[in-house]
Design a protein around this motif. Structure first.
Motif, short mmCIF file in Angstrom:
data_model
loop_
_atom_site.label_atom_id
_atom_site.label_comp_id
_atom_site.label_asym_id
_atom_site.label_seq_id
_atom_site.Cartn_x
_atom_site.Cartn_y
_atom_site.Cartn_z
N ASP A 65 84.26 26.76 92.22
CA ASP A 65 83.94 27.74 91.13
C ASP A 65 85.20 28.46 90.50
O ASP A 65 85.04 28.53 89.45
CB ASP A 65 82.99 28.81 91.45
N ASP A 66 86.08 28.69 91.42
CA ASP A 66 87.35 29.40 90.86
C ASP A 66 88.10 28.59 89.86
O ASP A 66 88.27 27.21 90.12
CB ASP A 66 88.18 30.09 91.99
N TRP A 67 88.98 29.20 89.23
CA TRP A 67 90.07 28.50 88.38
C TRP A 67 91.26 27.76 89.25
O TRP A 67 91.67 26.97 88.85
CB TRP A 67 90.63 29.26 87.29
N THR A 68 91.49 28.44 90.25
CA THR A 68 92.42 28.27 91.41
C THR A 68 91.98 28.35 92.62
O THR A 68 91.10 28.67 92.95
CB THR A 68 93.80 28.97 91.12
N TRP A 110 84.09 28.55 96.41
CA TRP A 110 85.18 28.88 95.68
C TRP A 110 86.17 27.85 95.29
O TRP A 110 86.71 28.03 94.15
CB TRP A 110 86.04 30.05 96.57
N GLY A 133 93.27 30.57 100.26
CA GLY A 133 94.47 31.67 100.55
C GLY A 133 93.95 32.79 101.26
O GLY A 133 94.63 33.63 101.33
N TRP A 177 93.22 30.25 94.93
CA TRP A 177 93.88 31.50 95.38
C TRP A 177 93.04 32.04 96.72
O TRP A 177 93.58 32.43 97.74
CB TRP A 177 93.77 32.73 94.37
N ARG A 178 91.67 32.05 96.63
CA ARG A 178 91.10 32.43 97.74
C ARG A 178 90.16 31.48 98.54
O ARG A 178 90.08 31.19 99.86
CB ARG A 178 89.87 33.57 97.44
N GLU A 210 100.13 16.59 93.06
CA GLU A 210 99.57 17.80 92.21
C GLU A 210 99.80 18.94 93.21
O GLU A 210 98.69 19.74 93.69
CB GLU A 210 98.28 17.57 91.72
N PRO A 211 101.00 19.68 93.43
CA PRO A 211 101.25 20.55 94.26
C PRO A 211 100.30 21.90 93.76
O PRO A 211 100.27 22.35 92.71
CB PRO A 211 102.68 20.86 94.26
N TRP A 212 100.14 22.76 94.92
CA TRP A 212 99.40 23.91 94.81
C TRP A 212 99.95 24.87 95.86
O TRP A 212 100.42 24.58 96.80
CB TRP A 212 98.00 23.76 94.76
N ILE A 213 99.85 26.25 95.65
CA ILE A 213 100.37 27.14 96.57
C ILE A 213 99.40 27.77 97.55
O ILE A 213 98.19 28.19 96.76
CB ILE A 213 101.15 28.23 95.81
N LYS A 214 99.62 27.82 98.68
CA LYS A 214 98.56 28.46 99.51
C LYS A 214 99.13 29.73 99.88
O LYS A 214 100.23 29.93 100.05
CB LYS A 214 98.45 27.65 100.79
N ALA A 215 98.17 30.93 99.54
CA ALA A 215 98.71 32.21 99.66
C ALA A 215 99.40 32.58 101.06
O ALA A 215 98.89 32.47 102.10
CB ALA A 215 97.46 33.26 99.31
#
Lengths: 262, 262
Positions: free
Chosen positions: B155-158, B152, B164, B160-161, B86-91
């Protein structure tokens, strides 16, 4: 001022668009530059995505009239308007320019949709800027298409391919530096017929608020792109379509749609 | 062969590490190169993150023994092992090198955790490669710390922080090109005490399987990084800590931890 990035005889440069011509820029568009180079017909150059960003950001749900549709896509039975931006990252390799094909992967559900949006282009590194300061860090605005595969958007843990597959981020045709970002009209035409019409004044979070919010934890870099979010309801693209995103005052981003061969 | 990226007198280059020295590379590490340049003491150069990637990928949950912990972090009451990555992107801006500070933002929950991982470095553009082919597109392996803010993350949708924020992706000290990626030991020490110990043979999806999976929709580019995923249970970092990720056969990634001033 309209600033394009283009390729001509294997040479890549930025230039100022004047009518049907582009005048090459000498220097860095994010610091000092002069439009003092060669003048070419726009028809003779290939326009590229207007910057080479490190990151491409979406704001999460950012239009109230997209709430119900997005909730349906995501299978969310109790949708609510977010209290702050919910940033997500659009894969860097999805970026493409005006005139380039949007390629529908052969192994999708068939539900690859356009989302016509405005895109802010960061001009200076910014970290922990306030919404009041953030506008000063934005270089200008362009048109973007947040192409989205609806089944992947629902089933995957993240938007990595739903919004990040190759060619899923057309941006262009250029950057307009002198425009009110919260008074833009965003029009999408599919094969010449208007299918989406939104107004940036309806954004739940302004560009300045989104940039400020991201910058609390991540230093945004010159060239980075921030999409506005999308409005309303969308439909699927199919092989042979032509999708245009027009923002009056900026220009028209136009992309043919091609089905990938299996 | 160990290949480092370093800065010396304002000059950035790749070099081959030999003992306590580094020999500068002439050419592109991803195509033709020779280690024929200047020889410097490692102690005299500043090591950087080993590439300048376009994208940094995580695989989603990739160790069964991290399942319960991750489920607790995410508030998932019915956790299950994923059937595919389930790939995700690290900022991109979170990337930093060995020796650099991991900065704890002043406005976190206080739960910023290390995650010691192995990192694959892509060597050639790849799109729609099979797991059998994928290894041939990987240049080598490095040590990484997938620093994660747990509140984070929940609680966050992604991510990102959560994963990231600036400095949340230390990678280094260099790339090892000749090593079996599924037979690595990943050790984390916090202030000299071992706090995490994992084995890449326990990855649910191998590096080759993750790279193949991402490449179905996104062209991976030379220099792109793919983290292994993390194992077991982690604890919070605090101001003044020193966190080390060691992979025997590769090296030690070492980062001081500093609390950001409000």
């Amino acid at each position: 001022m309209k600033i394009a990035r283009f390729q001509s005889n294997g040479h890549i440069a930025h230039g100022v668009v004047e009518g049907d011509e582009v005048v090459e820029i000498e220097g860095d568009i994010f610091s000092d530059f002069k439009a003092s180079g060669e003048r070419r017909k726009l028809a003779d150059v290939k326009l590229l995505a207007p910057t080479d960003p490190k990151e491409i950001w979406g704001p999460g749900l950012n239009f109230a009239n997209h709430l119900e549709f997005a909730a349906g896509v995501l299978g969310d039975e109790d949708p609510h308007v977010p209290e702050h931006p919910e940033p997500w990252i659009k894969a860097r390799n999805s970026l493409t320019g005006t005139g380039e094909n949007i390629i529908l992967p052969h192994d999708t559900s068939g539900e690859v949709h356009y989302e016509g949006e405005a895109v802010a282009i960061i001009g200076k590194p910014c970290r922990r800027v306030s919404p009041q300061e953030a506008g000063g860090y934005i270089f200008g605005y362009s048109c973007g298409n947040d192409v989205s595969e609806r089944a992947w958007q629902k089933d995957d843990w993240t938007f990595w391919r739903a919004k990040g597959a190759d060619t899923f981020a057309p941006v262009g045709p250029w950057i307009e530096t002198d425009i009110n970002p919260q008074a833009l009209e965003m029009i999408v035409r599919l094969n010449g017929e208007e299918v989406q019409h939104g107004y940036t004044e309806e954004m739940l979070f302004t560009f300045a608020e989104i940039v400020s919010y991201i910058s609390q934890q991540i230093t945004l870099q010159p060239g980075d792109m921030v999409f506005s979010g999308s409005t309303g309801v969308t439909v699927a693209l199919k092989d042979g379509d032509l999708v245009e995103v027009e923002i009056p005052g900026i220009g028209v981003l136009s992309n043919p749609v091609v089905l990938e061969k299996a």
